[in-house]
Design an enzyme around this catalytic site. Structure first.
Site, mmCIF file in Angstrom:
data_model
loop_
_atom_site.group_PDB
_atom_site.id
_atom_site.type_symbol
_atom_site.label_atom_id
_atom_site.label_comp_id
_atom_site.label_asym_id
_atom_site.label_seq_id
_atom_site.Cartn_x
_atom_site.Cartn_y
_atom_site.Cartn_z
ATOM 1 N N ASP A 88 31.434 37.598 30.733
ATOM 2 C CA ASP A 88 32.456 37.923 29.731
ATOM 3 C C ASP A 88 33.862 37.570 30.192
ATOM 4 O OD1 ASP A 88 32.426 39.922 31.692
ATOM 5 O OD2 ASP A 88 32.629 41.586 30.292
ATOM 6 N N THR A 95 33.579 39.873 41.485
ATOM 7 C CA THR A 95 32.222 40.030 40.949
ATOM 8 C C THR A 95 31.513 38.681 40.880
ATOM 9 O OG1 THR A 95 33.013 41.872 39.608
ATOM 10 C CG2 THR A 95 30.873 40.949 39.026
ATOM 11 N N LEU A 96 32.183 37.718 40.261
ATOM 12 C CA LEU A 96 31.561 36.407 40.073
ATOM 13 C C LEU A 96 31.357 35.671 41.384
ATOM 14 C CD1 LEU A 96 30.528 34.713 37.741
ATOM 15 C CD2 LEU A 96 31.640 36.822 37.120
ATOM 16 N N LYS A 132 41.209 35.498 33.123
ATOM 17 C CA LYS A 132 42.547 36.031 33.437
ATOM 18 C C LYS A 132 42.960 35.439 34.768
ATOM 19 C CE LYS A 132 42.134 40.805 31.812
ATOM 20 N NZ LYS A 132 42.135 42.207 32.304
ATOM 21 N N ASP A 140 38.296 38.250 36.313
ATOM 22 C CA ASP A 140 39.562 38.948 36.534
ATOM 23 C C ASP A 140 39.986 38.643 37.976
ATOM 24 O OD1 ASP A 140 41.533 40.855 35.673
ATOM 25 O OD2 ASP A 140 40.492 42.413 36.778
ATOM 26 N N ARG A 198 31.923 48.029 22.811
ATOM 27 C CA ARG A 198 31.457 46.666 23.116
ATOM 28 C C ARG A 198 31.031 45.948 21.842
ATOM 29 N NH1 ARG A 198 30.427 46.243 28.755
ATOM 30 N NH2 ARG A 198 29.964 48.208 29.789
ATOM 31 N N GLY A 204 28.780 43.215 30.018
ATOM 32 C CA GLY A 204 29.834 42.606 29.195
ATOM 33 C C GLY A 204 29.487 41.257 28.587
ATOM 34 N N ASP A 210 34.099 46.509 27.476
ATOM 35 C CA ASP A 210 34.142 47.932 27.155
ATOM 36 C C ASP A 210 35.480 48.578 27.440
ATOM 37 O OD1 ASP A 210 33.566 47.646 30.054
ATOM 38 O OD2 ASP A 210 33.604 49.834 29.976
HETATM 39 P P1 IMP Z 1 36.460 40.988 38.733
HETATM 40 O O1 IMP Z 1 35.441 41.237 39.785
HETATM 41 O O2 IMP Z 1 37.788 41.615 39.046
HETATM 42 O O3 IMP Z 1 36.600 39.536 38.353
HETATM 43 O O4 IMP Z 1 36.010 41.828 37.490
HETATM 44 C C1 IMP Z 1 35.231 41.342 36.523
HETATM 45 C C2 IMP Z 1 34.668 42.503 35.733
HETATM 46 O O5 IMP Z 1 35.647 43.511 35.473
HETATM 47 C C3 IMP Z 1 34.244 41.962 34.399
HETATM 48 O O6 IMP Z 1 32.909 41.525 34.441
HETATM 49 C C4 IMP Z 1 34.476 43.141 33.494
HETATM 50 O O7 IMP Z 1 33.314 43.946 33.485
HETATM 51 C C5 IMP Z 1 35.593 43.912 34.138
HETATM 52 N N1 IMP Z 1 36.896 43.618 33.485
HETATM 53 C C6 IMP Z 1 37.907 42.902 33.983
HETATM 54 N N2 IMP Z 1 38.947 42.837 33.130
HETATM 55 C C7 IMP Z 1 38.552 43.536 32.026
HETATM 56 C C8 IMP Z 1 39.190 43.841 30.771
HETATM 57 O O8 IMP Z 1 40.331 43.432 30.459
HETATM 58 N N3 IMP Z 1 38.457 44.577 29.903
HETATM 59 C C9 IMP Z 1 37.205 45.035 30.183
HETATM 60 N N4 IMP Z 1 36.581 44.778 31.341
HETATM 61 C C10 IMP Z 1 37.239 44.038 32.250
HETATM 62 MG MG MG Z 2 31.262 42.202 33.300
#
Ligand code: IMP
Ligand code: MG
Length: 186
Positions: free
Chosen positions: A105, A112-113, A136, A108, A170, A48, A164
């Protein structure tokens, strides 16, 4: 899924010009922050972050390297702060002793980060900061703050400009909100 993205687009959230203006601003800010750095490394989180990285890097006038890492998360409902995220493709550059900036990108839930930051931190960079295009914040489940944020957005599923929809679209030059009803009718 139909061939055109238009069916899934509820509205354009961030248009191409607004994206580019903000990315240029971030690049200028980062150029000031890292002005004295002689070993800056940008690590793009795939897939992303790739559009953001390629635009951002062109606005950073401090010499730097780029590298890539791919992470995936799974079992969404049952994740722990460090578990259930996996490195699918690792960096190749040396990290120890360097100024590292992670380029992502979107943050959320933050899982992941959080995992990526812990992984990189364990490799002893000189400094470690995070730059995300989108944040977010209302969705956060683990405490993680980005040092640099392009746009803070509400809790809506978005796509385009690297993000995506089922691995597609993308390439769109804007960030759009997904029309959930259109998805259901597929
Ligand atoms: P986290 O681990 O929940 O912070 O997720 C982060 C990952 O989820 C991002 O790197 C994106 O790949 C995916 N993601 C989260 N929200 C969205 C969205 O609104 N659209 C597309 N991908 C998202
Ligand atoms: Mg991502």
């Amino acid at each position: 899924m139909t061939k055109s993205y238009r069916k899934y687009l509820k509205e354009i959230l961030i248009d191409p010009e607004t994206l580019q203006v903000r990315i240029a601003e971030l690049g200028e800010e980062l150029s000031r922050v890292y002005a004295e750095s002689d070993n800056l490394l940008l690590i793009c989180i795939l897939k992303g972050g790739v559009m953001f990285l390629t635009d951002l890097t062109r606005h950073i006038d401090v010499p730097h390297e780029i590298d890539f890492m791919a992470a995936s998360s799974y079992g969404k409902g049952i994740r722990s702060a460090s578990g259930n995220v996996r490195i699918e493709m690792d960096t190749t550059a040396q990290i120890e002793g360097r100024d590292v900036l992670i380029v992502e990108d979107i943050i959320d839930s933050g899982y992941t980060l959080n995992f990526v930051m812990q992984t990189i931190k364990a490799r002893s960079p000189k400094s470690l900061r995070l730059c995300t295009l989108l944040d977010k914040a209302s969705r956060r489940e683990v405490a993680i703050e980005s040092d640099y944020v392009g746009f803070r957005i509400e809790n809506k599923f978005v796509f385009g400009y690297g993000l995506d929809l089922d691995e597609k679209f993308r390439n769109l030059p804007f960030v759009g909100v997904v029309d959930e009803d259109a998805l259901k009718s597929d």
